[in-house]
Motif scaffolding. Sequence first.
Motif, PDB file in Angstrom:
ATOM      1  N   ASP A  47      -6.423   1.329  -7.238  1.00  0.00           N
ATOM      2  CA  ASP A  47      -6.663   2.725  -6.622  1.00  0.00           C
ATOM      3  C   ASP A  47      -7.677   2.885  -5.689  1.00  0.00           C
ATOM      4  O   ASP A  47      -8.835   2.786  -6.082  1.00  0.00           O
ATOM      5  N   HIS A  48      -7.486   2.802  -4.215  1.00  0.00           N
ATOM      6  CA  HIS A  48      -8.540   2.839  -3.279  1.00  0.00           C
ATOM      7  C   HIS A  48      -8.904   4.243  -2.621  1.00  0.00           C
ATOM      8  O   HIS A  48      -9.491   4.556  -1.598  1.00  0.00           O
ATOM      9  N   GLY A  49      -8.450   5.185  -3.710  1.00  0.00           N
ATOM     10  CA  GLY A  49      -8.674   6.647  -3.093  1.00  0.00           C
ATOM     11  C   GLY A  49      -7.589   7.324  -2.213  1.00  0.00           C
ATOM     12  O   GLY A  49      -6.801   8.164  -2.492  1.00  0.00           O
ATOM     13  N   TRP A  50      -7.476   6.785  -0.984  1.00  0.00           N
ATOM     14  CA  TRP A  50      -6.279   7.215  -0.073  1.00  0.00           C
ATOM     15  C   TRP A  50      -5.190   6.421  -0.299  1.00  0.00           C
ATOM     16  O   TRP A  50      -4.073   6.986   0.343  1.00  0.00           O
ATOM     17  N   HIS A  51      -5.144   5.427  -1.033  1.00  0.00           N
ATOM     18  CA  HIS A  51      -3.678   4.875  -1.257  1.00  0.00           C
ATOM     19  C   HIS A  51      -3.821   3.958  -2.639  1.00  0.00           C
ATOM     20  O   HIS A  51      -5.155   3.587  -3.031  1.00  0.00           O
TER      21      HIS A  51
ATOM     22  N   TYR B 155       3.355  11.016  -4.821  1.00  0.00           N
ATOM     23  CA  TYR B 155       2.214  10.097  -4.992  1.00  0.00           C
ATOM     24  C   TYR B 155       1.019  10.616  -6.241  1.00  0.00           C
ATOM     25  O   TYR B 155       0.755   9.811  -6.892  1.00  0.00           O
ATOM     26  N   SER B 156       1.124  11.976  -6.419  1.00  0.00           N
ATOM     27  CA  SER B 156       0.238  12.343  -7.640  1.00  0.00           C
ATOM     28  C   SER B 156       0.976  12.144  -8.616  1.00  0.00           C
ATOM     29  O   SER B 156       0.177  11.724  -9.686  1.00  0.00           O
TER      30      SER B 156
ATOM     31  N   GLN C 274       3.310  13.971  -1.449  1.00  0.00           N
ATOM     32  CA  GLN C 274       2.210  14.407  -2.059  1.00  0.00           C
ATOM     33  C   GLN C 274       2.572  14.155  -3.529  1.00  0.00           C
ATOM     34  O   GLN C 274       1.825  13.785  -4.540  1.00  0.00           O
TER      35      GLN C 274
ATOM     36  N   ARG D 199       0.862  -1.101  -0.118  1.00  0.00           N
ATOM     37  CA  ARG D 199      -0.080   0.187  -0.079  1.00  0.00           C
ATOM     38  C   ARG D 199       0.794   1.235  -0.080  1.00  0.00           C
ATOM     39  O   ARG D 199       1.735   1.367   0.838  1.00  0.00           O
TER      40      ARG D 199
ATOM     41  N   THR E 104       1.129   5.202   0.004  1.00  0.00           N
ATOM     42  CA  THR E 104       0.381   6.453   0.607  1.00  0.00           C
ATOM     43  C   THR E 104       1.043   7.843   0.298  1.00  0.00           C
ATOM     44  O   THR E 104       2.341   7.724   0.156  1.00  0.00           O
TER      45      THR E 104
ATOM     46  N   GLU F 201       1.591   9.950   2.377  1.00  0.00           N
ATOM     47  CA  GLU F 201       2.286  10.372   3.559  1.00  0.00           C
ATOM     48  C   GLU F 201       3.868   9.539   3.513  1.00  0.00           C
ATOM     49  O   GLU F 201       4.776   9.829   4.056  1.00  0.00           O
TER      50      GLU F 201
END
Length: 117
Positions: free
Chosen positions: A73-77, A54-55, A51, A43, A45, A47
């Motif tokens: 893609d689970h939205g937050w990870h 990740y983007s 950012q 996973r 993230t 964090e």
Amino acid sequence: MDSTILTEIWRRASACCGDEFVHVLNGLLDEYERKPGKDEPVRVTAEWVGQDGYSSLVIALNEKSRRNVRYFDHGWHIELRSRLWAHICRGIQHRLVLSGFAPEAITEDLLAFEIGV
């Protein structure tokens, strides 16, 4: 790979590459060849990799479909397989070292990996 070093690799690469980081990630994703067998999910993230990193990863993954690259893609990870994740991280690390933007700890970690320590 130590998570502190991994975080530093992603933060430095996204800062050094800027908008080109997506292209670097695209290249790594394009060259990935999946080997047979099952590996564990990872996973990722914002964090963990920053950012910007990740983007850039989300953009590169969504840019086109690749036969050997599967993710969720689970939205937050983002969930990737561990061998794909290792390929991406080591590729970024290698580019940082070759370009001279890697501090000693990142360079030593890559050397230790390459000689099998």
